[in-house]
Write a protein that holds these residues in place. Structure first.
Motif, PDB file in Angstrom:
ATOM      1  N   UNK A  45      39.864  52.136  38.429  1.00  0.00           N
ATOM      2  CA  UNK A  45      40.600  51.521  39.529  1.00  0.00           C
ATOM      3  C   UNK A  45      41.493  50.439  38.938  1.00  0.00           C
ATOM      4  N   UNK A  46      42.288  49.814  39.782  1.00  0.00           N
ATOM      5  CA  UNK A  46      43.226  48.787  39.327  1.00  0.00           C
ATOM      6  C   UNK A  46      43.162  47.556  40.221  1.00  0.00           C
ATOM      7  N   UNK A  47      43.381  46.416  39.593  1.00  0.00           N
ATOM      8  CA  UNK A  47      43.644  45.187  40.336  1.00  0.00           C
ATOM      9  C   UNK A  47      45.135  44.945  40.235  1.00  0.00           C
ATOM     10  N   UNK A  48      45.776  44.823  41.358  1.00  0.00           N
ATOM     11  CA  UNK A  48      47.193  44.480  41.420  1.00  0.00           C
ATOM     12  C   UNK A  48      47.276  43.134  42.111  1.00  0.00           C
ATOM     13  N   UNK A  72      41.584  37.039  49.931  1.00  0.00           N
ATOM     14  CA  UNK A  72      40.658  38.146  49.745  1.00  0.00           C
ATOM     15  C   UNK A  72      41.432  39.389  49.315  1.00  0.00           C
ATOM     16  N   UNK A  73      40.870  40.134  48.386  1.00  0.00           N
ATOM     17  CA  UNK A  73      41.494  41.372  47.933  1.00  0.00           C
ATOM     18  C   UNK A  73      41.328  42.443  49.004  1.00  0.00           C
ATOM     19  N   UNK A  74      42.348  43.287  49.126  1.00  0.00           N
ATOM     20  CA  UNK A  74      42.272  44.438  50.022  1.00  0.00           C
ATOM     21  C   UNK A  74      41.858  45.649  49.188  1.00  0.00           C
ATOM     22  N   UNK A  75      41.063  46.506  49.779  1.00  0.00           N
ATOM     23  CA  UNK A  75      40.653  47.739  49.113  1.00  0.00           C
ATOM     24  C   UNK A  75      41.581  48.870  49.530  1.00  0.00           C
ATOM     25  N   UNK A  76      42.225  49.472  48.543  1.00  0.00           N
ATOM     26  CA  UNK A  76      43.079  50.636  48.773  1.00  0.00           C
ATOM     27  C   UNK A  76      42.397  51.817  48.085  1.00  0.00           C
ATOM     28  N   UNK A  77      41.409  52.381  48.757  1.00  0.00           N
ATOM     29  CA  UNK A  77      40.570  53.443  48.207  1.00  0.00           C
ATOM     30  C   UNK A  77      41.118  54.793  48.656  1.00  0.00           C
ATOM     31  N   UNK A 116      35.531  40.084  44.592  1.00  0.00           N
ATOM     32  CA  UNK A 116      36.571  39.780  43.617  1.00  0.00           C
ATOM     33  C   UNK A 116      37.229  38.421  43.818  1.00  0.00           C
ATOM     34  N   UNK A 117      37.571  38.062  45.041  1.00  0.00           N
ATOM     35  CA  UNK A 117      38.204  36.752  45.274  1.00  0.00           C
ATOM     36  C   UNK A 117      37.257  35.610  44.894  1.00  0.00           C
TER      37      UNK A 117
END
Length: 170
Positions: free
Chosen positions: A119-122, A31-36, A53-54
């Motif tokens: 925003x970005x996906x890393x 699962x993606x983490x949100x870094x807001x 997203x995942x």
């Protein structure tokens, strides 16, 4: 042992090893983490978007039929992730989680949101056997619409497929 028995035995061994070599790579998508880091962080809309997203990435990778997606339940990921960004930073520990699930590869990512406009996906692709990242992907999302998110995930899946295709040749 006669020649016929020997040929059968060699054929069996070659057949078994060919199956292993041609087996679809097993990929765990965490699962993606949100870094807001916006002035109004972690809204329910952004949390929901990040949570999608995942599953979107799993579906995009599954469409090719070339990979086997390995399930990692949220509780196992939470247990392995000692704090925000832990698995994202410590690739060997993400590899351990993947190994526990029988994966060959692990995808660990963050959705970083420094602005309301983009925003970005890393994402790191981690080789479970090497216990290290072999690729990093950075995808920029301009806007927050579902279409933007889907396009970014499809772009990411294409880059991952290209990387993995290079590994299957070697």
């Amino acid at each position: 042992m006669n020649i016929v028995s020997l040929i059968k035995c060699v054929s069996l061994v070659v057949g078994m090893s060919a199956t292993e070599v041609n087996a679809a790579p097993r990929i765990a998508v965490l699962d993606f983490e949100l870094n807001d880091i916006t002035s109004l962080p972690n809204t329910s809309t952004e949390i929901s978007r990040t949570s999608s997203m995942a599953p979107l990435l799993m579906a995009a990778l599954n469409r090719s039929g070339a990979y086997q997606i390995v399930a990692v339940d949220a509780e196992s990921q939470k247990t392995a992730n000692s704090g925000f960004g832990y698995l994202f930073r410590f690739h060997d520990l993400a590899a351990d989680l993947g190994q526990q699930r029988g994966a060959d590869w692990v995808l660990v990512g963050q959705h970083s949101k420094p602005s309301f406009l983009f925003s970005y996906l890393w994402v790191y692709l981690i080789d479970v056997n090497k216990r290290a990242a072999v690729a990093r992907y950075d995808i920029e999302l301009k806007g927050s619409h579902q279409k933007v998110t889907q396009h970014a995930i499809d772009t990411l899946a294409g880059k991952i497929r290209a990387t993995l295709a290079g590994y299957s040749i070697n």
